[in-house]
Scaffold this motif. Structure first.
Motif, PDB file in Angstrom:
ATOM      1  N   LYS A 162      -3.950  -2.603  13.610  1.00 46.26           N
ATOM      2  CA  LYS A 162      -4.040  -1.901  12.323  1.00 46.26           C
ATOM      3  C   LYS A 162      -2.935  -0.865  12.167  1.00 46.26           C
ATOM      4  CE  LYS A 162      -7.427  -4.279  10.688  1.00 46.26           C
ATOM      5  NZ  LYS A 162      -7.229  -5.156   9.524  1.00 46.26           N
ATOM      6  N   ALA A 163      -2.508  -0.253  13.294  1.00 47.42           N
ATOM      7  CA  ALA A 163      -1.352   0.651  13.240  1.00 47.42           C
ATOM      8  C   ALA A 163      -0.116  -0.144  12.805  1.00 47.42           C
ATOM      9  CB  ALA A 163      -1.120   1.302  14.599  1.00 47.42           C
ATOM     10  N   ALA A 164      -0.022  -1.390  13.280  1.00 45.07           N
ATOM     11  CA  ALA A 164       1.105  -2.243  12.876  1.00 45.07           C
ATOM     12  C   ALA A 164       1.056  -2.507  11.368  1.00 45.07           C
ATOM     13  CB  ALA A 164       1.070  -3.560  13.644  1.00 45.07           C
ATOM     14  N   VAL A 165      -0.134  -2.708  10.843  1.00 43.02           N
ATOM     15  CA  VAL A 165      -0.253  -2.991   9.397  1.00 43.02           C
ATOM     16  C   VAL A 165       0.178  -1.758   8.580  1.00 43.02           C
ATOM     17  CG1 VAL A 165      -1.853  -3.580   7.521  1.00 43.02           C
ATOM     18  CG2 VAL A 165      -2.033  -4.746   9.729  1.00 43.02           C
ATOM     19  N   VAL A 166      -0.200  -0.577   9.062  1.00 37.23           N
ATOM     20  CA  VAL A 166       0.236   0.646   8.367  1.00 37.23           C
ATOM     21  C   VAL A 166       1.772   0.698   8.393  1.00 37.23           C
ATOM     22  CG1 VAL A 166       0.240   3.178   8.440  1.00 37.23           C
ATOM     23  CG2 VAL A 166      -1.889   1.928   8.897  1.00 37.23           C
ATOM     24  N   SER A 167       2.338   0.439   9.547  1.00 36.62           N
ATOM     25  CA  SER A 167       3.785   0.531   9.719  1.00 36.62           C
ATOM     26  C   SER A 167       4.537  -0.525   8.899  1.00 36.62           C
ATOM     27  CB  SER A 167       4.085   0.378  11.207  1.00 36.62           C
ATOM     28  OG  SER A 167       5.428   0.605  11.444  1.00 36.62           O
TER      29      SER A 167
END
Ligand SMILES: NC(=O)c1ccc[n+]([C@@H]2O[C@H](COP(=O)([O-])OP(=O)(O)OC[C@H]3O[C@@H](n4cnc5c(N)ncnc54)[C@H](O)[C@@H]3O)[C@@H](O)[C@H]2O)c1
Length: 295
Positions: A162-167
């Motif tokens: 999910k951090a990747a999706v934010v990024s």
């Protein structure tokens, strides 16, 4: 109906249930044509029929978000049926199995990363050219989570994805702005859905090899905690109403649980403290005065 959504077309992944279905209904209510994609064909047929019976314009398409060719097909089908595509909502996501770092199953990480990260990339990659080609602008909405804004013990794979999706969203904002495509990321905390039962749609290609299998007892406590948290979550319909509100006011970060502001504030403060420490460092502190490239 006069609003920015009416008559336009949205593709939503993971739309057979939960948040995706609630978003499908809320946007259909705003006058959009909805293309619902999901890996769970039976649930997709049922949900699609229920929305059609309410009088909405609905197309259902089989979609496993980890297969790029299926994304190409759904975009082509959307254009055939409704003429243009204006919005993609990369919603399909899986929770994985909570567990300690030393108890991580590699196959589970690959599953979570493929669905939650590559699925979002593929969705944007296949849809953006279709949104660009008519020149009317549109939306890319990626469904991350509060888990993308904070680390959580025993949920490394989910948080990392999910951090990747934010990024990814933050990277695409400036890329897509010249095409009048509004890019945003949805970061809910707990919503009452079936996310804690994600294994129900786990593809055979991510089956855990016998030698990598973690003792089920070890994973039980984490799974029980996740179930209780999800079942105490807000209704998906409330979330969908909030998303429409936030899309109308062109938010980049769409939050649905204002009580989590303290969590991100603590994180920002911890990051800032790291910078203060670097500024005061005997080794790198002088770099603050140098003419260094800053993105
Ligand atoms: N429920 C929560 O508390 C919560 C909180 C934050 C973020 N989210 C995110 O919201 C999104 C939707 O989840 P939900 O809570 O509605 O869960 P859900 O399990 O109820 O719904 C997910 C849907 O995605 C589908 N899906 C699963 N794998 C797929 C694949 N490979 N290809 C296509 N479709 C697939 C499922 O069949 C299901 O219909 C996810 O990205 C999730 O991470 C959920």
């Amino acid at each position: 109906m006069s609003n920015e959504f009416n008559g336009k077309t949205a593709i939503i992944s993971g739309a057979a249930g939960g948040i995706g279905l609630a978003l499908a209904e809320a946007l259909a209510e705003q006058g959009m044509n909805i293309v619902m994609g999901d890996i769970d064909n039976a649930a997709l047929m049922q949900s699609g029929s229920a929305l059609r019976e309410k009088g909405y314009n609905i197309l259902t398409c089989a979609l496993d978000v980890t297969d790029y060719s299926q994304w190409e097909d759904i975009v082509a089908n959307a254009k055939d049926k409704f003429g243009k595509v204006h919005m993609v909502i990369n919603n399909a996501g899986v929770g994985g199995t909570p567990g300690k770092v030393e108890d991580s199953e590699h196959e589970t990480w690959r599953w979570v990363m493929d669905v939650n990260v590559m699925g979002v990339l593929y969705g944007a990659q296949a849809s953006v050219p279709a949104i660009q080609e008519h020149g009317e602008g549109g939306w890319v909405l990626n469904v991350a989570s509060m888990a993308g804004m904070m680390g959580m013990p025993y949920a490394g794979a989910y948080c990392a994805s999910k951090a990747a999706v934010v990024s990814m969203t933050e990277s695409w904002i400036a890329e897509l702005k010249p095409f009048n495509i509004h890019t945003s990321v949805l970061c809910p905390a707990f919503v009452k859905t079936r996310i804690h039962e994600s294994y129900r749609n786990r593809q055979q290609k991510y089956a855990v090899a016998q030698e990598n299998r973690i003792d089920k007892e070890k994973l039980k406590a984490g799974a029980q905690a996740a179930t209780m948290a999800v079942e105490s979550g807000i209704p998906a319909a409330m979330l969908a109403e909030r998303v429409i509100e936030a899309l109308k006011s062109k938010q980049t970060y769409i939050f649905t649980h204002p009580n989590y502001r303290k969590v991100t504030t603590e994180r920002f403060n911890a990051i800032d403290n790291g910078f203060i420490d670097a500024e005061n460092s005997a080794v790198v502190g002088h770099l603050i005065d140098d003419d260094m490239v800053t993105f």
